[in-house]
Design a protein around this motif. Structure first.
Motif, PDB file in Angstrom:
ATOM      1  N   UNK A  58       0.832  -1.202   0.000  1.00  0.00           N
ATOM      2  CA  UNK A  58       0.000   0.000   0.000  1.00  0.00           C
ATOM      3  C   UNK A  58       0.869   1.255   0.000  1.00  0.00           C
ATOM      4  N   UNK A  59       1.910   1.240   0.844  1.00  0.00           N
ATOM      5  CA  UNK A  59       2.787   2.405   0.919  1.00  0.00           C
ATOM      6  C   UNK A  59       3.489   2.660  -0.400  1.00  0.00           C
ATOM      7  N   UNK A  60       4.029   1.608  -1.009  1.00  0.00           N
ATOM      8  CA  UNK A  60       4.717   1.761  -2.286  1.00  0.00           C
ATOM      9  C   UNK A  60       3.775   2.317  -3.346  1.00  0.00           C
ATOM     10  N   UNK A  61       2.548   1.781  -3.389  1.00  0.00           N
ATOM     11  CA  UNK A  61       1.584   2.226  -4.398  1.00  0.00           C
ATOM     12  C   UNK A  61       1.287   3.716  -4.257  1.00  0.00           C
ATOM     13  N   UNK A  86       0.745  -0.039 -12.454  1.00  0.00           N
ATOM     14  CA  UNK A  86       1.586  -0.878 -13.297  1.00  0.00           C
ATOM     15  C   UNK A  86       2.944  -1.123 -12.662  1.00  0.00           C
ATOM     16  N   UNK A  87       3.551  -0.047 -12.181  1.00  0.00           N
ATOM     17  CA  UNK A  87       4.915  -0.129 -11.663  1.00  0.00           C
ATOM     18  C   UNK A  87       4.985  -0.942 -10.370  1.00  0.00           C
ATOM     19  N   UNK A  88       4.107  -0.686  -9.435  1.00  0.00           N
ATOM     20  CA  UNK A  88       4.141  -1.394  -8.157  1.00  0.00           C
ATOM     21  C   UNK A  88       3.812  -2.869  -8.331  1.00  0.00           C
ATOM     22  N   UNK A  89       2.909  -3.200  -9.271  1.00  0.00           N
ATOM     23  CA  UNK A  89       2.582  -4.614  -9.494  1.00  0.00           C
ATOM     24  C   UNK A  89       3.788  -5.366 -10.046  1.00  0.00           C
ATOM     25  N   UNK A  90       4.544  -4.747 -10.961  1.00  0.00           N
ATOM     26  CA  UNK A  90       5.754  -5.377 -11.485  1.00  0.00           C
ATOM     27  C   UNK A  90       6.778  -5.600 -10.366  1.00  0.00           C
ATOM     28  N   UNK A  91       6.844  -4.676  -9.428  1.00  0.00           N
ATOM     29  CA  UNK A  91       7.813  -4.790  -8.336  1.00  0.00           C
ATOM     30  C   UNK A  91       7.463  -5.936  -7.402  1.00  0.00           C
TER      31      UNK A  91
END
Length: 269
Positions: free
Chosen positions: A100-103, A159-164
């Motif tokens: 959640x924080x990253x997103x 998109x970015x957080x899911x790839x991570x």
């Protein structure tokens, strides 16, 4: 030898943060808390004042209130948890909390990059195209630009957080940072992360380098127009309104470039 493992919602990470300076944690807690409260109060004051004062119902203050709300949310996405970790003995964050924080850090940071470009265009239109300003910055168009900033930020972050978080992790959970951010999390992977690094570079170019170039281009045009002005009062007004925005953009982009525009990531051995 560490084995690959997909993290689950029951896992947690240890945020190393300022663990190397435990004797400074109380001081850092006080300093960060003070600046956080100042940020909250200042941004809330701008938002309320821009809403209540009819003289401030202009495109510049509309975007400024959006920026203040973005900044308020952006700092709140990481600073409260940092304060908890500085105050207590544990430095952990749950896997779900880290996601959640990253997103939200990515979403709000990306939205702020785009909004700063929008604000630089607003200043360009006000200084370089004053006769067409009301047409160029129509209220409906301003709302559209603000909405585009928010939507682009939250879409890119999804998109970015899911790839991570798709990458398998090693056995350790030591995040070498004080909040969850992409480069630190990629260091936890046991697999090749070149694809993630490429995605990070592309996203950084789109939402950091390109906005920075557009901002500098806008202010280059503004500087050219300002130099041709004969009025001292006009010059002072331009420097007051544009100088503050340029300073905010500098303070925002410099740390982001230091974090996300780095050489390839080295992993723990």
């Amino acid at each position: 030898m560490m084995t690959e493992k997909n993290a689950s919602f029951g896992d947690f990470f240890i945020l190393l943060g300022f663990s190397n300076w435990p004797h400074l944690e109380v001081v850092l807690f006080v300093v960060i808390l003070i600046f956080y409260l100042i940020t909250l109060i200042g941004n809330l004051f701008i938002i309320i004042l821009s809403h209540l004062d009819s003289h401030l119902h202009t495109p510049m203050y509309f975007f400024l209130s959006n920026l203040s709300f973005l900044d308020l949310c952006y700092t709140t996405s990481s600073i409260p948890h940092l304060l908890v970790n500085l105050w207590g003995p544990e430095k952990t964050i749950s896997y779900a909390g880290c996601m959640v924080q990253l997103y939200f850090v990515l979403a709000l940071g990306t939205a702020e990059c785009v909004l700063l470009v929008v604000m630089s265009y607003d200043r360009y239109a006000a200084v370089c195209r004053p006769l067409h300003y009301t047409v160029l910055m129509h209220p409906r168009f301003c709302r559209l630009l603000a909405a585009a900033s928010w939507v682009s930020g939250f879409t890119a972050s999804a998109l970015h957080s899911s790839f991570t978080f798709w990458i398998p992790l090693c056995g350790h959970r030591l995040v070498d940072h004080f909040f969850c951010e992409v480069p630190a999390l990629l260091r936890l992977s046991c697999v090749d992360t070149h694809a993630n690094e490429l995605i990070l570079m592309v996203m950084s170019s789109i939402f950091v380098l390109i906005p920075l170039i557009l901002i500098l281009t806008s202010y280059g045009a503004i500087a050219w127009t300002v130099l041709s002005m004969q009025s001292t009062t006009g010059l002072q007004k331009v420097f007051r309104t544009c100088g503050a925005h340029l300073m905010v953009a500098s303070f925002f982009f410099i740390p982001i470039m230091c974090i996300y525009l780095q050489p390839p990531i080295r992993k723990f051995s």
